[in-house]
Write an enzyme that holds these catalytic residues in place. Structure first.
Site, PDB file in Angstrom:
ATOM      1  CG  HIS A  67      -1.813  -1.217   1.255  1.00 16.73           C
ATOM      2  ND1 HIS A  67      -3.035  -1.242   0.615  1.00 16.73           N
ATOM      3  CD2 HIS A  67      -1.645  -2.444   1.795  1.00 16.73           C
ATOM      4  CE1 HIS A  67      -3.593  -2.442   0.785  1.00 16.73           C
ATOM      5  NE2 HIS A  67      -2.773  -3.193   1.492  1.00 16.73           N
ATOM      6  NE  ARG A  69      -1.619   3.082   3.866  1.00 14.57           N
ATOM      7  CZ  ARG A  69      -2.389   2.027   4.097  1.00 14.57           C
ATOM      8  NH1 ARG A  69      -3.369   1.696   3.259  1.00 14.57           N
ATOM      9  NH2 ARG A  69      -2.208   1.296   5.175  1.00 14.57           N
ATOM     10  CG  ASP A 310      -1.138  -6.462   3.600  1.00 14.85           C
ATOM     11  OD1 ASP A 310      -1.367  -5.369   3.022  1.00 14.85           O
ATOM     12  OD2 ASP A 310      -1.985  -7.039   4.311  1.00 14.85           O
ATOM     13  CG  HIS A 314      -1.940   2.702   9.313  1.00 17.30           C
ATOM     14  ND1 HIS A 314      -2.975   3.198   8.547  1.00 17.30           N
ATOM     15  CD2 HIS A 314      -2.028   1.352   9.237  1.00 17.30           C
ATOM     16  CE1 HIS A 314      -3.669   2.176   8.054  1.00 17.30           C
ATOM     17  NE2 HIS A 314      -3.117   1.049   8.442  1.00 17.30           N
TER      18      HIS A 314
HETATM   19 ZN   LIG Z   1      -5.985  -7.270   2.238  1.00 22.21          ZN
END
Ligand SMILES: [Zn+2]
Length: 440
Positions: A67, A69, A310, A314
Site C-alpha cells: 500500500h 497510500r 502487505d 499508518h
Molecule cells: Zn488485504
C-alpha cells in the site's frame, strides 16, 4: 556512459537459473552483462568493484502486495517515501493496491500513479486496478480500460468483493485480459467489529475476535468461482491452516490458483497482541503457532507460492489510541528480509527457497509483459539485491524511509540485513558499511 560495476565474489542465488554458488556479476548500462562462477573475471578490463564476499547476491525482490497510500493518504505514505522504503528492504518491483482516494478504478488514476512512480519513485511500481467502481462491490470497474492502462491484476483489497455474482463476472472479464484476480478473503459479516484472532487470547483480552472461518469461507467461494470461470486467482495474505488445506486440494484438482503469505503471518502469532500492542493489529489478524507452522510447510510444498509484505503504513495517530480504534496494518518493507531470515536460521526454510519466494515465484505471476523480472539472466534489467545473511541489527523505526513506523518489531534484534539494492543498474540503497572500489 557510466562505468560497468562488478559485484565480486558474492554467493549468487538465482532460482530462475538454478544458480546457488560463489561468483561475480557484471552490470553494464543498467543490464546484467556477464555472470561468472567462482574466481572468473569479466572479459572487459575497466569497471568499478562492489566487494560482495560473504554476502548473498540475488535478483531484486518483488512484492506483489503493498500500500503506497498515494493519492489521498499522503500523511501515511507517498510513492516517493514508499519506494525508498522498498529499496531499503531489497525490493525493486512493488505492486501497489488500489485502495487509495480516489481508488485505482480508472485509467486516469492509474496513469497518475505510474507517472509519479517514474518521476519521484526509485524502484519499479506496478499498479493493481480495482475489481469494482470505488471498491464498493456493486458495479464492475472499467476492467478493460484498466488492463490497457497496464495494471497487473484486479483487486478490491481491504474488501472481498462480497457479491459472488459480481466476483463471477470479474473473473470472466479478467480471464479475457489474461490477468489474475487478487482477493482479500474475508466474510465481513463474520469479522465486523473484530480486533484480533478469535481464540483463547481474544477472550482473555476481552477483544472481539476474527474467526479463521471468516477467511476460509471466502477462500472456498473464490476457488469454486475459479473452477467455474477458468480465471486465474491469487489469494492475498493467507493466514490459516484451513485456507492452506483448501488451496492444497484446489491445486491437486488443477484449479489455477496461486497464494501469498506475509512475513508477519509467518513469524509472529496472536501473542504479539498481548499487552494491547496496536502495532500488532493487522487484518487478517496474526493467528496461532499451529497456523504459522502450516503456512511455513505450505511455502515449502508450493501450496503457497510467494511471500508478499502487505506493507501497510499508518501515522502515529492512527495507532496511538485505544485498541478498538487503531488502524489495521504493519509497515513491512524494511523488516521483511530480517524477519524472514529467522526461518532460515531456524532451519525451517532454505535460503534458496526464501529467495525464490521473493523473486522467481512472484515474477511468474506477473509474467514478462513488464520486462524480465526476478532473474539475473544476461540482458535482464540489473535489479539486484545484496544482503548479509548473518548481520545482527536492531529495528530503529526512526531510521525508516517509510512514513509508517507502525511495526511490532520496533526495537527487536533481527539477523539478516539488506546491504545494497540496485534498480536497473543504479544503486538505490546502500548500507554505509559498503565501499565501492575503482579497479586497480
Ligand atoms: Zn488485504
Amino acid at each position: 556512459m557510466t562505468k560497468p560495476l562488478l559485484i565480486q565474489g558474492g554467493h549468487i542465488i538465482d532460482p530462475s537459473q538454478g544458480i546457488d554458488e560463489i561468483g561475480s556479476l557484471l552490470i553494464t548500462e543498467g543490464k546484467i552483462s556477464w555472470l561468472g562462477k567462482g574466481e572468473a573475471t569479466p572479459p572487459q578490463p575497466d569497471y568499478d568493484v562492489f566487494p560482495a564476499q560473504g554476502l548473498i547476491v540475488c535478483p531484486g525482490f518483488i512484492d506483489l502486495h503493498c500500500h503506497l497510500r498515494q493519492p489521498g493518504f499522503e500523511e501515511k505514505e507517498t510513492i516517493a517515501t514508499g519506494t525508498r522504503a522498498a529499496a531499503r528492504g531489497g525490493f525493486t518491483t512493488i505492486c501497489c493496491m488500489p485502495n487509495t482516494n480516489p481508488p485505482l478504478d480508472n485509467q486516469a488514476i492509474v496513469e497518475f500513479v505510474k507517472s509519479k512512480a517514474t518521476t519521484e519513485g526509485v524502484v519499479r511500481v506496478l499498479p493493481i486496478g480495482c475489481i469494482s467502481k470505488g471498491r464498493k462491490g456493486e458495479e464492475l470497474a472499467e476492467m478493460g480500460e484498466l488492463a490497457s492502462a497496464g495494471v497487473i491484476a484486479f483487486s478490491d483489497d481491504g474488501e472481498p468483493a462480497a457479491d459472488s455474482r459480481l466476483m463471477r463476472q470479474a473473473m470472466e472479464y479478467s480471464r479475457a485480459f489474461g490477468l489474475p484476480i487478487i482477493d482479500h478473503c474475508e466474510d465481513t459479516a463474520l469479522t465486523e467489529g473484530g480486533q484480533m484472532n478469535e481464540g483463547i487470547i481474544s477472550t482473555k483480552l476481552g477483544l472481539p475476535g476474527i474467526p479463521a472461518a471468516a477467511e476460509e469461507i471466502m477462500v472456498a467461494r473464490d476457488l469454486a468461482l475459479t473452477q467455474l470461470t477458468g480465471a486465474k486467482l491469487h489469494i492475498a495474505h493467507v493466514t490459516t491452516e484451513g485456507s492452506v488445506e483448501l488451496i492444497r486440494r484446489a491445486k491437486e484438482k488443477g484449479i489455477q490458483v496461486t497464494a501469498e503469505v506475509t512475513p508477519h503471518h509467518l513469524t509472529l502469532t496472536e501473542e504479539s497482541v498481548l499487552g494491547y500492542d496496536t502495532n500488532a493489529k493487522v487484518n487478517p489478524p496474526l493467528r496461532t503457532k499451529r497456523d504459522t507452522q502450516a503456512l511455513i510447510q505450505a511455502l515449502k510444498e508450493n501450496v503457497i507460492d510467494i511471500i508478499a509484505t502487505d506493507h501497510a503504513p499508518h501515522t502515529e495517530a492512527d495507532k496511538l489510541c485505544e485498541f478498538a480504534l487503531a488502524a489495521f496494518g504493519i509497515s513491512g518493507f524494511e523488516t521483511a528480509l530480517g524477519s524472514l531470515m529467522s526461518l532460515v536460521h531456524d532451519g525451517q526454510l532454505t535460503l534458496a527457497t526464501l529467495v525464490s519466494k521473493l523473486t522467481y515465484e512472484p515474477s511468474r505471476i506477473i509474467g514478462d509483459k513488464y520486462g524480465k523480472l526476478g532473474t539475473l539472466t544476461i540482458g535482464a534489467p540489473a535489479d539486484v539485491t545484496i544482503f548479509d545473511p548473518d548481520m545482527n541489527w536492531v529495528v530503529d523505526t526512526g531510521a525508516f524511509a517509510s512514513k509508517g513506523r507502525n511495526t511490532p518489531l520496533a526495537g527487536s534484534m533481527l539477523k539478516g540485513k539488506v546491504m545494497a539494492t540496485m534498480f536497473q543498474g543504479k544503486l538505490v540503497y546502500k548500507d554505509d558499511a559498503i565501499k565501492l572500489e575503482a579497479k586497480g
